[in-house]
Motif scaffolding. Sequence first.
Motif, short mmCIF file in Angstrom:
data_model
loop_
_atom_site.label_atom_id
_atom_site.label_comp_id
_atom_site.label_asym_id
_atom_site.label_seq_id
_atom_site.Cartn_x
_atom_site.Cartn_y
_atom_site.Cartn_z
N ASN A 29 31.27 9.50 38.55
CA ASN A 29 32.27 10.19 37.76
C ASN A 29 31.69 11.41 37.04
OD1 ASN A 29 30.69 8.86 35.97
ND2 ASN A 29 32.35 7.96 34.78
N VAL A 30 30.63 11.99 37.56
CA VAL A 30 30.04 13.17 36.95
C VAL A 30 30.79 14.39 37.43
CG1 VAL A 30 27.95 14.54 36.72
CG2 VAL A 30 27.80 12.06 36.81
N THR A 31 31.25 15.22 36.52
CA THR A 31 31.98 16.43 36.90
C THR A 31 31.36 17.64 36.24
OG1 THR A 31 33.55 16.14 35.09
CG2 THR A 31 34.18 15.23 37.24
N ILE A 32 31.79 18.80 36.69
CA ILE A 32 31.31 20.08 36.17
C ILE A 32 32.37 20.61 35.21
CG2 ILE A 32 30.73 22.45 36.79
CD1 ILE A 32 29.75 21.31 39.50
N ASN A 33 31.95 21.06 34.04
CA ASN A 33 32.88 21.62 33.07
C ASN A 33 33.22 23.05 33.48
OD1 ASN A 33 34.31 22.56 30.91
ND2 ASN A 33 32.68 22.26 29.40
N ILE A 34 34.38 23.21 34.11
CA ILE A 34 34.78 24.55 34.54
C ILE A 34 35.59 25.28 33.47
CG2 ILE A 34 34.73 23.95 36.98
CD1 ILE A 34 37.86 23.93 36.78
N ASN A 35 35.75 24.66 32.32
CA ASN A 35 36.46 25.30 31.21
C ASN A 35 35.56 26.24 30.44
OD1 ASN A 35 38.93 24.00 31.73
ND2 ASN A 35 38.15 22.15 30.74
N GLN A 36 34.36 26.45 30.93
CA GLN A 36 33.41 27.37 30.30
C GLN A 36 33.02 28.42 31.33
OE1 GLN A 36 29.65 25.45 29.48
NE2 GLN A 36 29.68 24.34 31.42
N PRO A 37 32.57 29.59 30.88
CA PRO A 37 32.03 30.56 31.84
C PRO A 37 30.79 29.97 32.51
CG PRO A 37 32.37 31.56 29.68
CD PRO A 37 32.56 30.09 29.51
N LEU A 38 30.61 30.29 33.78
CA LEU A 38 29.45 29.84 34.53
C LEU A 38 28.82 31.02 35.25
CD1 LEU A 38 31.05 26.61 36.01
CD2 LEU A 38 29.20 26.67 34.34
N SER A 77 33.94 14.41 42.39
CA SER A 77 32.81 13.82 41.69
C SER A 77 31.53 14.56 42.04
CB SER A 77 32.68 12.34 42.08
OG SER A 77 31.59 11.78 41.39
N GLY A 78 30.90 15.13 41.04
CA GLY A 78 29.62 15.80 41.24
C GLY A 78 29.70 17.20 41.79
N GLN A 79 30.89 17.75 41.96
CA GLN A 79 30.96 19.12 42.47
C GLN A 79 32.28 19.79 42.12
OE1 GLN A 79 30.52 18.46 46.72
NE2 GLN A 79 32.62 19.03 47.06
N PRO A 91 38.00 34.59 53.50
CA PRO A 91 37.67 33.71 52.37
C PRO A 91 36.21 33.83 51.91
CG PRO A 91 37.63 32.46 54.40
CD PRO A 91 38.08 33.86 54.76
N MET A 92 36.03 33.64 50.62
CA MET A 92 34.71 33.46 50.03
C MET A 92 34.78 32.09 49.35
SD MET A 92 32.57 35.55 47.07
CE MET A 92 33.74 35.36 45.73
N LYS A 93 33.83 31.22 49.67
CA LYS A 93 33.82 29.89 49.05
C LYS A 93 32.59 29.76 48.17
CE LYS A 93 34.05 24.95 49.83
NZ LYS A 93 34.07 23.85 50.77
N VAL A 94 32.82 29.29 46.96
CA VAL A 94 31.74 29.05 46.00
C VAL A 94 31.75 27.56 45.67
CG1 VAL A 94 30.96 29.51 43.65
CG2 VAL A 94 31.95 31.37 45.00
N SER A 95 30.58 26.94 45.77
CA SER A 95 30.45 25.52 45.45
C SER A 95 29.32 25.31 44.46
CB SER A 95 30.15 24.70 46.72
OG SER A 95 31.18 24.85 47.66
N LEU A 96 29.59 24.51 43.44
CA LEU A 96 28.57 24.09 42.48
C LEU A 96 28.44 22.58 42.58
CD1 LEU A 96 29.47 26.15 39.27
CD2 LEU A 96 28.01 26.79 41.19
N TYR A 97 27.20 22.10 42.53
CA TYR A 97 26.92 20.68 42.65
C TYR A 97 26.12 20.23 41.43
CZ TYR A 97 28.02 21.86 47.46
OH TYR A 97 28.65 22.33 48.58
N VAL A 98 26.45 19.07 40.89
CA VAL A 98 25.67 18.49 39.79
C VAL A 98 24.34 18.06 40.39
CG1 VAL A 98 25.52 16.67 38.07
CG2 VAL A 98 27.73 17.73 38.54
#
Length: 135
Positions: A29-38, A77-79, A91-98
């Motif tokens: 259940n680990v997620t990325i906080n996308i409510n902040q600038p990254l 979960s985790g990304q 398309p441009m795809k951006v992925s972030l992973y925990v």
Amino acid sequence: MRRLILIAALALAACGKEEEPKAPAPATNVTININQPLDARGTGPDWSLRIRGVQLTLSRPGQADIVATAPGAVIQSGQASWTAALPDGQPMKVSLYVSPCSDGVTETKYSYSAEVELPDSSPLAGCAGPPRAAK
């Protein structure tokens, strides 16, 4: 006869496998906080990416910045991933992973690994985190 039974018992015991230690299960259940600038960045080739809400800005030396808008992030979960249309419609795809990440140059530690996929190009790999951590 006793000796034969003892030898047989020892042989069977030797055939048994010891259980190998198991790695801990990843957090589900680990997620990325996308409510902040990254911010994300990578080397080989050098690149940087700013994620501000639904706006993605990719910068690479010697090339014009690519600014694209994604309809929102897909959270799993985790990304987290964003798919945005480039000015030419591709398309441009951006992925972030925990996944803890180090940039390999300054040894700065980041909370996330990052990947940017562009059409007709190899994926760009790097690290990401809040802007203060990505400087």
